[in-house]
Structure formats: structure tokens, C-alpha cells
Enzyme design. Structure first.
Site, PDB file in Angstrom:
ATOM      1  N   ASP A  63     -54.287 130.911  62.552  1.00  0.00           N
ATOM      2  CA  ASP A  63     -53.202 129.985  62.211  1.00  0.00           C
ATOM      3  C   ASP A  63     -52.041 130.112  63.199  1.00  0.00           C
ATOM      4  O   ASP A  63     -51.821 131.181  63.765  1.00  0.00           O
ATOM      5  CB  ASP A  63     -52.725 130.292  60.781  1.00  0.00           C
ATOM      6  CG  ASP A  63     -51.917 129.154  60.197  1.00  0.00           C
ATOM      7  OD1 ASP A  63     -51.868 128.073  60.797  1.00  0.00           O
ATOM      8  OD2 ASP A  63     -51.323 129.359  59.131  1.00  0.00           O
ATOM      9  N   ARG A  86     -47.337 125.706  65.833  1.00  0.00           N
ATOM     10  CA  ARG A  86     -46.018 126.315  66.056  1.00  0.00           C
ATOM     11  C   ARG A  86     -45.910 126.911  67.453  1.00  0.00           C
ATOM     12  O   ARG A  86     -44.869 126.852  68.088  1.00  0.00           O
ATOM     13  CB  ARG A  86     -45.748 127.385  64.984  1.00  0.00           C
ATOM     14  CG  ARG A  86     -45.201 126.803  63.696  1.00  0.00           C
ATOM     15  CD  ARG A  86     -45.317 127.762  62.554  1.00  0.00           C
ATOM     16  NE  ARG A  86     -46.693 127.834  62.063  1.00  0.00           N
ATOM     17  CZ  ARG A  86     -47.128 128.733  61.201  1.00  0.00           C
ATOM     18  NH1 ARG A  86     -46.314 129.672  60.767  1.00  0.00           N
ATOM     19  NH2 ARG A  86     -48.370 128.705  60.780  1.00  0.00           N
ATOM     20  N   HIS A 126     -53.998 124.444  70.137  1.00  0.00           N
ATOM     21  CA  HIS A 126     -55.427 124.599  69.796  1.00  0.00           C
ATOM     22  C   HIS A 126     -56.221 124.997  71.038  1.00  0.00           C
ATOM     23  O   HIS A 126     -57.141 125.811  70.970  1.00  0.00           O
ATOM     24  CB  HIS A 126     -55.991 123.302  69.221  1.00  0.00           C
ATOM     25  CG  HIS A 126     -55.331 122.893  67.925  1.00  0.00           C
ATOM     26  ND1 HIS A 126     -55.101 123.779  66.907  1.00  0.00           N
ATOM     27  CD2 HIS A 126     -54.854 121.692  67.493  1.00  0.00           C
ATOM     28  CE1 HIS A 126     -54.510 123.153  65.888  1.00  0.00           C
ATOM     29  NE2 HIS A 126     -54.347 121.887  66.232  1.00  0.00           N
ATOM     30  N   LEU A 161     -73.319 140.636  68.133  1.00  0.00           N
ATOM     31  CA  LEU A 161     -72.376 140.032  67.184  1.00  0.00           C
ATOM     32  C   LEU A 161     -72.815 138.626  66.763  1.00  0.00           C
ATOM     33  O   LEU A 161     -73.246 137.830  67.605  1.00  0.00           O
ATOM     34  CB  LEU A 161     -71.000 139.930  67.858  1.00  0.00           C
ATOM     35  CG  LEU A 161     -69.925 139.196  67.062  1.00  0.00           C
ATOM     36  CD1 LEU A 161     -69.223 140.152  66.108  1.00  0.00           C
ATOM     37  CD2 LEU A 161     -68.903 138.544  67.976  1.00  0.00           C
ATOM     38  N   ARG A 165     -51.594 133.389  52.640  1.00  0.00           N
ATOM     39  CA  ARG A 165     -52.422 132.655  51.664  1.00  0.00           C
ATOM     40  C   ARG A 165     -53.828 132.507  52.211  1.00  0.00           C
ATOM     41  O   ARG A 165     -54.077 132.741  53.398  1.00  0.00           O
ATOM     42  CB  ARG A 165     -51.800 131.293  51.335  1.00  0.00           C
ATOM     43  CG  ARG A 165     -51.529 130.437  52.540  1.00  0.00           C
ATOM     44  CD  ARG A 165     -51.013 129.042  52.156  1.00  0.00           C
ATOM     45  NE  ARG A 165     -50.621 128.311  53.349  1.00  0.00           N
ATOM     46  CZ  ARG A 165     -49.364 128.136  53.761  1.00  0.00           C
ATOM     47  NH1 ARG A 165     -48.365 128.612  53.050  1.00  0.00           N
ATOM     48  NH2 ARG A 165     -49.098 127.471  54.870  1.00  0.00           N
TER      49      ARG A 165
HETATM   50  C1  FPP Z   1     -54.460 126.267  62.427  1.00  0.00           C
HETATM   51  O1  FPP Z   1     -53.231 126.232  63.121  1.00  0.00           O
HETATM   52  C2  FPP Z   1     -55.525 126.061  63.372  1.00  0.00           C
HETATM   53  C3  FPP Z   1     -56.507 125.118  63.286  1.00  0.00           C
HETATM   54  C4  FPP Z   1     -56.606 124.166  62.158  1.00  0.00           C
HETATM   55  C5  FPP Z   1     -57.502 124.956  64.353  1.00  0.00           C
HETATM   56  C6  FPP Z   1     -58.033 126.248  64.811  1.00  0.00           C
HETATM   57  C7  FPP Z   1     -58.869 126.046  65.994  1.00  0.00           C
HETATM   58  C8  FPP Z   1     -58.883 126.873  67.057  1.00  0.00           C
HETATM   59  C9  FPP Z   1     -58.082 128.108  67.155  1.00  0.00           C
HETATM   60  C10 FPP Z   1     -59.764 126.613  68.187  1.00  0.00           C
HETATM   61  C11 FPP Z   1     -61.159 126.812  67.724  1.00  0.00           C
HETATM   62  C12 FPP Z   1     -62.039 126.979  68.815  1.00  0.00           C
HETATM   63  C13 FPP Z   1     -63.341 126.718  68.742  1.00  0.00           C
HETATM   64  C14 FPP Z   1     -64.185 127.155  69.833  1.00  0.00           C
HETATM   65  C15 FPP Z   1     -63.941 125.982  67.622  1.00  0.00           C
HETATM   66  P1  FPP Z   1     -52.199 125.071  62.799  1.00  0.00           P
HETATM   67  O2  FPP Z   1     -52.522 123.905  63.630  1.00  0.00           O
HETATM   68  O3  FPP Z   1     -52.206 124.810  61.321  1.00  0.00           O
HETATM   69  O4  FPP Z   1     -50.864 125.744  63.231  1.00  0.00           O
HETATM   70  P2  FPP Z   1     -49.439 125.503  62.577  1.00  0.00           P
HETATM   71  O5  FPP Z   1     -49.513 126.038  61.184  1.00  0.00           O
HETATM   72  O6  FPP Z   1     -48.524 126.287  63.439  1.00  0.00           O
HETATM   73  O7  FPP Z   1     -49.161 124.031  62.606  1.00  0.00           O
END
Ligand code: FPP
Length: 258
Positions: A38, A42, A55, A149, A212
Site C-alpha cells: 500500500d 501517496r 504503481h 519460492l 487494516r
Molecule cells: C495500493 O496502493 C496498491 C495497489 C492497489 C496496486 C499495487 C500494485 C503494485 C505494487 C504493482 C504490482 C506489480 C505487479 C507485478 C502485479 P494505493 O494505490 O492504494 O496507494 P495510496 O493508498 O497511497 O493511494
């Protein structure tokens, strides 16, 4: 080992990190680590970048985390990449996230293969774009015989839906006489979940300061140890994973006993 050398070279504080890795390897490491990645949005906002930049940076962290988890001898790493609720996000962000598995696998699949990593996925496949699913299925297929893994992407995953679907499957099997009421215990029910191939997570990590579960592995996390950090996912480094595991190793798990 290949990934060993890379970690060594990439870090300024490489010898400290290497020492810590060796210390951690002396004690049992969690068999299954699950991470709620997460804070990408931000991270981007802090840099006046579009959310998707977070992302993209987060994807690079997936690679480093995977390599270290593999080296530590963790058996399964489950990463929450997209929830069944994330479809509520703007279309451009969804489209971007759905392209990340392709980019990740196009770039890193050879490295995953070389390091004996096996790719898996849990979640509702039907709603995923074909290009996303194809990339993942190709990786699953190409790594299916690997014994290192297991890198398990939770993609379009939601725990409540998973539990309801499991209950429906149990009812179908009950009606057709495959299962009897007296057979239904926790172990049998677990075998109806998307995680039937895995042990329950020993350690759950969530980044970005949110405390959470967000509909993630509600059944499976019943006895897991939790580790929360304010670090945003794109800033998550090897040392943070090591801190989480070190904390895990100091804990006494009682599973309800004394
Ligand atoms: C949550 O942060 C993150 C996600 C919903 C996307 C997570 C995806 C990745 C880390 C990349 C995945 C990589 C592969 C290879 C599948 P948020 O966007 O909710 O962050 P915020 O709470 O700060 O807005």
C-alpha cells in the site's frame, strides 16, 4: 548465488545488510509471507507525479522483495496486487495496473526462472483483461516445475467473495453426497479456498501506515503475525523485509495455547 551477489552490489550498506541476512537465516523464517503493498498513490503524490508512477515504482519493489524472499528460503510470497474492490478506481489507473504484470514478467521472467521461482495467481480470472491473464498464465506455465519460492499474485482477489464461493462449493458437494456434515472441519473448508495449495501466512506485512486488512485473506490470517510499517510500498527495501522477519522471529506464537 545470483540474487545474493545482486543484493550485495546494489546496496551502499551492503555488508550490514548481508550480515543481517545471514543472522536471519540462522533462525526459522516464516514459511508464507503475505504483503498488502500500500501507499503507491501517496508516494507519487509526494513527488507531484501521477498515481500510476507509484504503481510502476512499486513493481520494481516486487522484484527486489521476491529475490530476497527467495534467498531467505521463504516458501510462499503472496502479494496483494489488485482487490475485487479496486475496480472502483479511475479507468486509466486500472488499465495501468492491469498492464503491470505483463511489464513485470516481460522484464523479469528470465530472472525468476533462473532463480527457480514459481509464479502463481489467486483471484477471479474471468474479469481480468485477456492480455493480463495471458501474461500471467504464460509465467505460471513456464515456471510450473520450479521448486524455489512461490510468488503468488493476488489479483482481482477478495476474501469475502472467496469465502462465499467456498461455501457454495461445499453446498454443491453436500448435495451430491461428496461431503457429509461431519466431514466439514477447518482443514476441509480450507481446501475449498483459493489458497488450498498453500499453508496459511505466518507473517502479514502492510505498508503505508494503514492498519487494516482490506478484505485480504480473512480466513487464512486467523493466526498470522502482523507487521505494519509507515513506509510506502515504493520505498520498501530489503532492510524493511528483514526488520519484519526479525520481529517475527522474536515473537512467541501460541495459536490460542499458553
Ligand atoms: C495500493 O496502493 C496498491 C495497489 C492497489 C496496486 C499495487 C500494485 C503494485 C505494487 C504493482 C504490482 C506489480 C505487479 C507485478 C502485479 P494505493 O494505490 O492504494 O496507494 P495510496 O493508498 O497511497 O493511494
Amino acid at each position: 548465488m545470483l540474487n545474493k551477489i545482486k543484493i550485495w552490489k546494489n546496496q551502499n550498506n551492503s555488508s550490514t545488510l548481508r550480515d543481517k541476512i545471514e543472522e536471519i537465516k540462522k533462525l526459522p523464517v516464516p514459511e508464507h509471507v503475505a504483503i498488502i503493498m500500500d501507499g503507491n498513490g501517496r508516494w507519487a503524490k509526494k513527488r507531484a507525479l501521477p498515481r500510476v508512477a507509484g504503481h510502476h515504482e512499486g513493481m520494481k519493489v516486487v522484484r527486489k522483495t521476491t529475490m530476497l524472499a527467495n534467498e531467505l528460503g521463504i516458501k510462499t510470497l503472496t502479494l496483494y496486487a489488485f482487490s475485487t474492490e479496486n475496480w472502483k478506481r479511475p479507468k486509466n489507473e486500472i488499465d495501468f495496473i492491469m498492464k503491470l504484470p505483463e511489464e513485470f514478467l516481460d522484464t523479469f521472467l528470465p530472472e525468476l526462472v533462473e532463480n527457480n521461482v514459481q509464479v502463481k495467481m489467486m483471484g477471479y480470472k474471468d474479469q481480468l483483461p485477456v492480455h493480463t491473464l495471458n501474461a500471467i498464465e504464460k509465467a505460471i506455465n513456464e515456471t510450473k516445475d520450479n521448486t524455489g519460492l512461490v510468488l503468488n499474485f493476488a489479483l482481482n482477489y477478495g476474501s469475502r467473495a472467496e469465502i462465499i464461493d467456498a461455501v457454495k462449493e461445499v453446498l454443491i458437494d453436500y448435495k451430491s453426497g461428496i461431503i457429509d456434515e461431519k466431514d466439514l472441519d477447518e482443514e476441509t473448508f480450507s481446501s475449498y479456498l483459493m489458497t488450498s495449495d498453500f499453508s496459511d501466512p505466518d507473517l502479514l506485512i502492510r505498508t503505508s501506515g494503514e492498519i487494516r486488512l482490506s478484505n485480504f485473506m480473512l480466513w487464512q490470517l486467523a493466526y498470522s503475525e502482523f507487521w505494519f510499517t509507515d513506509v510506502l510500498w515504493p520505498d520498501f527495501r530489503e532492510e524493511h523485509l528483514l526488520d519484519a522477519i526479525e520481529s517475527f522471529q522474536k515473537r512467541q506464537r501460541r495459536f490460542g495455547g499458553i
